[in-house]
Design a protein around this motif. Structure first.
Motif, PDB file in Angstrom:
ATOM      1  N   THR A 175       0.856  -1.209   0.000  1.00  0.00           N
ATOM      2  CA  THR A 175       0.000   0.000   0.000  1.00  0.00           C
ATOM      3  C   THR A 175       0.879   1.241   0.000  1.00  0.00           C
ATOM      4  O   THR A 175       2.024   1.203   0.444  1.00  0.00           O
ATOM      5  N   ASP A 223       6.726   0.486   0.603  1.00  0.00           N
ATOM      6  CA  ASP A 223       5.280   0.370   0.379  1.00  0.00           C
ATOM      7  C   ASP A 223       4.733  -1.015   0.756  1.00  0.00           C
ATOM      8  O   ASP A 223       3.737  -1.462   0.229  1.00  0.00           O
ATOM      9  N   PHE A 232      -8.021   1.476   3.796  1.00  0.00           N
ATOM     10  CA  PHE A 232      -6.804   1.787   3.033  1.00  0.00           C
ATOM     11  C   PHE A 232      -6.913   1.295   1.592  1.00  0.00           C
ATOM     12  O   PHE A 232      -7.703   0.381   1.297  1.00  0.00           O
ATOM     13  N   THR A 233      -6.137   1.899   0.734  1.00  0.00           N
ATOM     14  CA  THR A 233      -6.060   1.414  -0.643  1.00  0.00           C
ATOM     15  C   THR A 233      -4.976   0.337  -0.708  1.00  0.00           C
ATOM     16  O   THR A 233      -3.809   0.588  -0.423  1.00  0.00           O
ATOM     17  N   ILE A 234      -5.393  -0.855  -1.035  1.00  0.00           N
ATOM     18  CA  ILE A 234      -4.443  -1.984  -1.032  1.00  0.00           C
ATOM     19  C   ILE A 234      -4.126  -2.376  -2.458  1.00  0.00           C
ATOM     20  O   ILE A 234      -5.024  -2.630  -3.273  1.00  0.00           O
TER      21      ILE A 234
END
Lengths: 296, 266
Positions: free
Chosen positions: A226, A249, A270-272
């Motif tokens: 992420t 990341d 969250f953006t995974i």
């Protein structure tokens, strides 16, 4: 039934096993695990009557493993940890020798096992691959339909397909009431077959547990990619998870099965980019288990 | 008492070794018998004049050859009929027990309902019988060759007596190597002692033969307790045969007992 009581067997080097006690009931499959050199094979040596203990006793179906070793062999099947066959023999000749020395004649079961493991025993054993030798060892251990089985790393060298066949074989033998002690390195194999598990470390039994408990407490590792790695670690740690940053990341997190839902919900904001299971060896799994047991 | 299945497997694995040693000894016997010249023994002896006498003695060669039987006792049984079976014994004895323990294949023999004692007795009997067969075959073919080439010259009874004593000495050496094979778990040690002790016996006999000053060496050697030439000339060896038999029995039993009680790293 296999009964081991306060068994101590030490080598001149000071290594060995110390006060090992356990029971494998009839119809039970006991997994025997531990790092290399922990004492698995030493325990098996005592069970096979290859070595007498310094203290304590080992017995199989009520017969003492040292003084009644010969009688025990009538109903025992054994796969050595490091299989070595008599030299110069072909696979057929070896199986025939085993039959002759056991005084058994029926080859029906032998043929079924050969078919099951797709093994052609013709030709010199010396020319066999590692996997073929292991299959030959399995056939020799099961072909006289023994009541009790002592298996030291029975699937080492087998491909996954054959490992599964072996699991099927062990399960069907269990159905028929066999008593089995099996040392192994492969988690799936232990998980699928064993009722209970022993873990030995530095010659002492450190865990004696049923497989369900072990599985429930098995910690799984995940690697999450992420862009918001720092924030994610903070969120996870705040929720009580063991998490850390691997690379810029990527986040590494360890959870146990019952926390799966809470874990997913914690990271749902969250953006995974990617989610990977971090593979763990059997030793890592058990050693984590062991260290937590120790904390309690 | 013994496992026939194992005996069969042992025979199948080791008959070739026995056959090779028989072949080599048979060839030596054939050459030595055919070299015998009943009309001119003196000529044969003169061939040896160039060789120092001590050297001849070391190899068990006597210059007092008077007939076919003494000739064979000296030339064939002086060294060849003990040294080659000794090499056979060293190789075989190690193979029968220590090698199987060292490489781990003994685990399979012991995972059958056959006691340790039974397995060792089977292997030991093979060692013993194979040497007996070797001796019998060499005796039979030796007599046949003598009768074919020089009818009536061989004193068969005296020759048999010599063969029996030599066989017992050889089996005693076999059992020495076999004992070490049962004692040690590693081929390295089994072969070291199993070859070292017999070779020492052989060298002691050879040295002891050269001079009376070092005769003690010969007396201490298992090979040195009889003189082949004197045996065929009529000395009584019944007592000695019994001594060898006793040594064989003691070493065999000791090997079995030790193997029965020790820890095996299998």
């Amino acid at each position: 039934m296999i009964e081991v009581k306060d068994l101590t067997l030490t080598y001149p080097s000071g290594k060995g096993i110390f006060d090992v006690s356990f029971t494998v009931r009839q119809g039970e499959i006991m997994g025997y695990l531990g790092p290399n050199g922990a004492g698995k094979t030493t325990t098996i040596r005592a069970l096979m009557g290859f070595m007498y203990p310094d203290r304590g006793t080992a017995s199989i179906n009520g017969l003492d493993c040292w003084s009644k070793a010969t009688e025990i062999q009538r109903f025992l099947g054994y796969i050595p940890g490091e299989i070595a066959f008599p030299d110069g023999m072909s696979g057929d000749e070896f199986l025939k020798l085993m039959h002759d020395m056991r005084g058994t004649k029926d080859t029906k079961l032998q043929n079924r096992l050969l078919e099951m493991f797709e093994l052609d025993p013709k030709g010199k054993i010396k020319r066999f691959s590692k996997g073929m030798k292991q299959k030959l060892g399995i056939v020799a251990a099961f072909m006289h339909d023994p009541q009790v089985l002592v298996l030291d790393e029975p699937t080492s060298g087998l491909d996954p397909l054959m490992q599964n066949r072996f699991v099927d074989l062990v399960l069907s033998e269990k159905q028929r009431g066999k008593t089995i002690l099996m040392s192994s390195h492969i988690f799936e194999e232990v998980e699928k077959t064993c009722d209970n598990v022993l873990i030995i470390k530095e010659g002492r039994i450190v865990v004696h547990s049923d497989v369900q408990t072990l599985k429930a407490s098995q910690r799984k590792g995940y690697v999450i990619r992420t862009k918001e790695a720092g924030a994610m670690v903070q969120a996870l740690q705040a929720a009580g998870f063991e998490a850390g940053i691997v690379t810029e990341d990527a986040v590494e997190v360890f959870i146990i099965a019952q926390d799966a839902d809470r874990f997913i919900k914690t990271i749902s904001g969250f953006t995974i980019m990617d989610l990977d299971v971090k593979s763990q060896t059997l030793e890592e799994v058990f050693m984590q288990f062991y260290s937590r047991e120790g904390e309690r | 008492m013994m496992s026939f299945a194992l005996f069969k497997a042992t025979l199948k694995k080791n008959w070739l070794l026995l056959f090779i040693f028989f072949g080599v000894l048979f060839m030596y016997a054939a050459v030595i018998i055919s070299m015998f010249n009943p009309d001119d023994i003196a000529q044969l002896i003169s061939m040896l004049d160039a060789v120092p006498e001590d050297m001849l003695k070391a190899f068990g060669l006597t210059t007092a050859i008077t007939n076919m039987t003494t000739y064979l006792a000296s030339w064939l049984y002086g060294l060849l009929m003990t040294s080659l079976p000794m090499v056979y014994s060293i190789i075989l004895a190690n193979r029968l027990v220590a090698k199987a323990v060292d490489n781990g294949s003994m685990a399979y023999l012991l995972s059958t309902p056959n006691s340790r004692a039974k397995i060792i007795i089977t292997q030991g009997l093979y060692a013993l019988l194979s040497l007996a067969i070797l001796s019998a075959a060499l005796f039979g073919t030796g007599v046949a060759m003598c009768e074919a080439m020089f009818p009536g010259l061989l004193d068969i009874y005296a020759y048999l007596k010599l063969n029996v004593t030599t066989m017992l000495a050889n089996i005693a050496v076999m059992m020495t190597a076999f004992f070490f094979s049962c004692l040690f778990n590693e081929t390295r040690l089994s072969l070291g002692f199993g070859s070292g002790v017999p070779i020492a016996f052989l060298l002691m006999t050879m040295l002891g033969n050269t001079s009376d000053q070092v005769k003690i060496l010969k007396d201490l050697s298992i090979y040195g307790w009889y003189d082949p030439v004197k045996v065929v000339e009529g000395s009584n060896v019944l007592g000695l045969d019994l001594v060898y038999t006793g040594i064989i029995a003691v070493l065999f039993i000791a090997g079995v007992l030790i193997f029965k009680r020790k820890r095996l790293p299998l």
